[in-house]
Design a protein around this motif. Structure first.
Motif, PDB file in Angstrom:
ATOM      1  N   MET A   1       0.846  -1.190   0.000  1.00  0.00           N
ATOM      2  CA  MET A   1       0.000   0.000   0.000  1.00  0.00           C
ATOM      3  C   MET A   1       0.887   1.247   0.000  1.00  0.00           C
ATOM      4  SD  MET A   1      -3.089   0.908   2.683  1.00  0.00           S
ATOM      5  CE  MET A   1      -3.871  -0.683   2.410  1.00  0.00           C
ATOM      6  N   ASN A   2       0.496   2.258  -0.753  1.00  0.00           N
ATOM      7  CA  ASN A   2       1.227   3.515  -0.822  1.00  0.00           C
ATOM      8  C   ASN A   2       0.531   4.514   0.109  1.00  0.00           C
ATOM      9  OD1 ASN A   2       3.316   5.116  -1.703  1.00  0.00           O
ATOM     10  ND2 ASN A   2       2.291   5.776  -3.575  1.00  0.00           N
ATOM     11  N   VAL A   3       1.212   4.918   1.177  1.00  0.00           N
ATOM     12  CA  VAL A   3       0.592   5.684   2.261  1.00  0.00           C
ATOM     13  C   VAL A   3       1.163   7.092   2.323  1.00  0.00           C
ATOM     14  CG1 VAL A   3       0.179   5.792   4.756  1.00  0.00           C
ATOM     15  CG2 VAL A   3       0.265   3.567   3.601  1.00  0.00           C
ATOM     16  N   LEU A   4       0.288   8.094   2.342  1.00  0.00           N
ATOM     17  CA  LEU A   4       0.705   9.461   2.649  1.00  0.00           C
ATOM     18  C   LEU A   4       0.647   9.628   4.160  1.00  0.00           C
ATOM     19  CD1 LEU A   4       1.381  12.426   2.115  1.00  0.00           C
ATOM     20  CD2 LEU A   4      -1.084  12.836   1.770  1.00  0.00           C
ATOM     21  N   LEU A   5       1.769  10.043   4.738  1.00  0.00           N
ATOM     22  CA  LEU A   5       1.883  10.221   6.184  1.00  0.00           C
ATOM     23  C   LEU A   5       2.110  11.694   6.477  1.00  0.00           C
ATOM     24  CD1 LEU A   5       2.262   9.135   9.106  1.00  0.00           C
ATOM     25  CD2 LEU A   5       4.640   8.633   8.499  1.00  0.00           C
ATOM     26  N   THR A   6       1.076  12.392   6.952  1.00  0.00           N
ATOM     27  CA  THR A   6       1.257  13.791   7.314  1.00  0.00           C
ATOM     28  C   THR A   6       1.889  13.859   8.701  1.00  0.00           C
ATOM     29  OG1 THR A   6      -0.886  14.128   8.416  1.00  0.00           O
ATOM     30  CG2 THR A   6      -0.830  14.349   6.005  1.00  0.00           C
ATOM     31  N   GLY A   7       2.739  14.877   8.902  1.00  0.00           N
ATOM     32  CA  GLY A   7       3.499  14.926  10.151  1.00  0.00           C
ATOM     33  C   GLY A   7       4.557  13.852  10.213  1.00  0.00           C
ATOM     34  N   GLY A   8       5.039  13.424   9.063  1.00  0.00           N
ATOM     35  CA  GLY A   8       5.935  12.270   8.997  1.00  0.00           C
ATOM     36  C   GLY A   8       7.317  12.493   9.567  1.00  0.00           C
ATOM     37  N   ALA A   9       7.709  13.762   9.798  1.00  0.00           N
ATOM     38  CA  ALA A   9       9.011  14.043  10.404  1.00  0.00           C
ATOM     39  C   ALA A   9       8.893  14.275  11.905  1.00  0.00           C
ATOM     40  CB  ALA A   9       9.652  15.266   9.746  1.00  0.00           C
ATOM     41  N   GLY A  10       7.696  14.146  12.451  1.00  0.00           N
ATOM     42  CA  GLY A  10       7.476  14.398  13.869  1.00  0.00           C
ATOM     43  C   GLY A  10       7.761  13.188  14.738  1.00  0.00           C
ATOM     44  N   TYR A  11       7.551  13.361  16.021  1.00  0.00           N
ATOM     45  CA  TYR A  11       7.831  12.300  17.000  1.00  0.00           C
ATOM     46  C   TYR A  11       7.029  11.042  16.690  1.00  0.00           C
ATOM     47  CZ  TYR A  11       7.631   9.999  21.625  1.00  0.00           C
ATOM     48  OH  TYR A  11       7.661   9.097  22.665  1.00  0.00           O
ATOM     49  N   ILE A  12       5.724  11.171  16.614  1.00  0.00           N
ATOM     50  CA  ILE A  12       4.896   9.995  16.350  1.00  0.00           C
ATOM     51  C   ILE A  12       5.014   9.582  14.888  1.00  0.00           C
ATOM     52  CG2 ILE A  12       2.516   9.152  16.262  1.00  0.00           C
ATOM     53  CD1 ILE A  12       2.009  10.943  18.759  1.00  0.00           C
TER      54      ILE A  12
ATOM     55  N   HIS B   1       5.024  -1.521   3.359  1.00  0.00           N
ATOM     56  CA  HIS B   1       4.281  -0.428   2.749  1.00  0.00           C
ATOM     57  C   HIS B   1       5.242   0.635   2.226  1.00  0.00           C
ATOM     58  CE1 HIS B   1       0.490  -2.040   4.263  1.00  0.00           C
ATOM     59  NE2 HIS B   1       1.094  -2.225   5.428  1.00  0.00           N
ATOM     60  N   ASP B   2       4.815   1.372   1.228  1.00  0.00           N
ATOM     61  CA  ASP B   2       5.552   2.532   0.738  1.00  0.00           C
ATOM     62  C   ASP B   2       4.975   3.770   1.412  1.00  0.00           C
ATOM     63  OD1 ASP B   2       7.200   1.089  -1.099  1.00  0.00           O
ATOM     64  OD2 ASP B   2       5.473   0.957  -2.453  1.00  0.00           O
ATOM     65  N   VAL B   3       5.846   4.712   1.750  1.00  0.00           N
ATOM     66  CA  VAL B   3       5.419   5.886   2.513  1.00  0.00           C
ATOM     67  C   VAL B   3       5.926   7.147   1.843  1.00  0.00           C
ATOM     68  CG1 VAL B   3       5.523   7.076   4.742  1.00  0.00           C
ATOM     69  CG2 VAL B   3       5.427   4.573   4.671  1.00  0.00           C
ATOM     70  N   VAL B   4       5.049   8.141   1.766  1.00  0.00           N
ATOM     71  CA  VAL B   4       5.409   9.498   1.356  1.00  0.00           C
ATOM     72  C   VAL B   4       5.083  10.402   2.539  1.00  0.00           C
ATOM     73  CG1 VAL B   4       4.962  11.402  -0.239  1.00  0.00           C
ATOM     74  CG2 VAL B   4       4.855   9.019  -1.056  1.00  0.00           C
ATOM     75  N   ALA B   5       6.068  11.158   3.016  1.00  0.00           N
ATOM     76  CA  ALA B   5       5.873  12.015   4.178  1.00  0.00           C
ATOM     77  C   ALA B   5       5.596  13.454   3.753  1.00  0.00           C
ATOM     78  CB  ALA B   5       7.102  11.974   5.085  1.00  0.00           C
TER      79      ALA B   5
ATOM     80  N   VAL C   1      -2.381   8.413   6.553  1.00  0.00           N
ATOM     81  CA  VAL C   1      -2.292   8.462   8.016  1.00  0.00           C
ATOM     82  C   VAL C   1      -2.036   9.922   8.377  1.00  0.00           C
ATOM     83  CG1 VAL C   1      -1.057   7.719  10.076  1.00  0.00           C
ATOM     84  CG2 VAL C   1      -1.419   6.106   8.195  1.00  0.00           C
ATOM     85  N   HIS C   2      -2.970  10.516   9.091  1.00  0.00           N
ATOM     86  CA  HIS C   2      -2.916  11.961   9.370  1.00  0.00           C
ATOM     87  C   HIS C   2      -2.448  12.204  10.797  1.00  0.00           C
ATOM     88  CE1 HIS C   2      -3.680  16.142   9.292  1.00  0.00           C
ATOM     89  NE2 HIS C   2      -4.865  16.134   9.884  1.00  0.00           N
ATOM     90  N   CYS C   3      -1.151  12.465  10.939  1.00  0.00           N
ATOM     91  CA  CYS C   3      -0.548  12.734  12.254  1.00  0.00           C
ATOM     92  C   CYS C   3      -0.221  14.207  12.457  1.00  0.00           C
ATOM     93  CB  CYS C   3       0.739  11.924  12.424  1.00  0.00           C
ATOM     94  SG  CYS C   3       0.517  10.143  12.571  1.00  0.00           S
ATOM     95  N   ALA C   4      -0.355  15.026  11.419  1.00  0.00           N
ATOM     96  CA  ALA C   4       0.048  16.431  11.526  1.00  0.00           C
ATOM     97  C   ALA C   4      -0.921  17.209  12.404  1.00  0.00           C
ATOM     98  CB  ALA C   4       0.118  17.057  10.138  1.00  0.00           C
TER      99      ALA C   4
END
Length: 339
Positions: free
Chosen positions: A1-12, A25-29, A78-81
């Protein structure tokens, strides 16, 4: 799965990236580096041996989101921002409402435009307000005692309404309790700008000699030792909760919410004692007045996530303290390559 990860440079987000990448999985931050560091992305690459494209920009920018969704054929988000400090939110409520809700709605609009309707949302135990009973189950009454918690509560409401209006959406909101610890490698961990807002990085900085003493906000709560009680869970366990949620989305039409917590409470004084065991030294502390928006006791019943997502915690409080101290000792100034 190709996942967009917002807040990808943060702690969580950085720990979530590790778990996703290590599980195929493939990830784009995407990260605006407001309270994070691009060095975390570089270290995720070192840990996993995999590439992690990272866009530096704001999730409220629809043109940037359109570029990411067009170039990478995203399957899920995945929305972590978002802004996350309870105390700051009581001082700057408009900033929190504008930022956190605008981020979510702009993201959902971009997802909808590109036909991407699978989302894991970083929510919070603050949506329970001052709970009437513990441990807290997902069907407990929802409220909020501070603007940060309100943004998460409103965010969940937005997502529930979206799923009701468009039944092809698959949304899981993860109600975090209190993430602590660091990756066991010592390469990534919590690296706050300025004075830490959370207890454990503050304790770690006191132990390292960067700060004079831990401030204990209130010792007159109705708890065994008078200090606030929280549910602390290792950030790697939390990150694995996101992995479990992503892999569950195929069968998760509609909007659902799950607690991610260890299922037991630890007081501030117990947390300090645990860190003293990890670092082998006494941690100076001073009791001061309670903070606005804080509550006495909050800990989870994680049974639904255990049962439905196949997720459970594996690290102890002492594990988390040891990993935090390893991270702090190896990175006394956090990520030094500040952007």
């Amino acid at each position: 799965m190709n996942v967009l990860l917002t807040g990808g440079a943060g702690y969580i987000g950085s720990h979530v990236a590790v778990e996703l990448l290590e599980n195929g999985h493939d990830v784009v931050a995407l990260d605006n580096l407001h309270n994070s560091d691009v060095e975390a992305v570089n270290r995720v690459k070192r840990i996993t041996g995999r590439d992690l494209p990272c866009y530096v920009g704001d999730g409220t920018d629809p043109e940037l989101l359109d570029e990411i969704f067009t170039e990478h054929r995203i399957d899920a988000v995945v929305h972590c921002a978002g802004l996350k400090a309870v105390g700051e939110s009581t001082e700057r409520p408009l900033l929190y409402y504008r930022n956190n809700l605008d981020l979510l709605m702009t993201l959902c609009e971009a997802m909808d435009a590109h036909g991407v309707r699978s989302l894991v949302f970083s929510s919070s135990a603050t949506v329970y307000g001052d709970p009437g009973r513990v441990p807290i189950t997902e069907d407990a009454p929802l409220s909020a005692t501070n603007p940060y918690g309100a943004t998460k509560l409103f965010g969940e409401r937005v997502l529930a309404d979206l799923a009701a209006a468009s039944p092809d959406w698959r949304i899981i909101s993860l109600r975090y309790f209190n993430p602590i610890g660091a990756h066991p490698s010592g390469l990534i961990g919590e690296s706050p700008n300025g004075v830490p807002n959370n207890l454990f990085p503050y304790i770690a900085q006191v132990a390292a000699g960067r700060r004079e003493k831990v401030l204990v906000y209130g010792d007159d709560y109705d708890t065994p030792d008078g200090t606030g009680v929280r549910d602390y869970l290792h950030v790697v366990d939390l990150a694995r909760g996101h992995l479990a949620a992503i892999e569950h989305l195929a069968d998760a039409y509609g909007a659902r919410a799950y607690n991610l917590g260890g299922g037991q409470g630890t007081s501030v004084l117990e947390a300090i004692a645990a860190f003293e065991r990890a670092c082998g030294k006494e941690i100076p502390r001073q009791v001061v007045a309670r903070r606005p928006g804080d509550i006495a006791v909050c800990y989870a019943d994680p049974a639904a996530a255990n049962r439905e997502l196949g997720w459970k915690t594996t690290f102890t409080l002492d594990d988390a303290c040891a990993d935090t101290w390893r991270w702090q000792s190896a990175n006394p100034d956090g990520f030094t390559d500040r952007a």
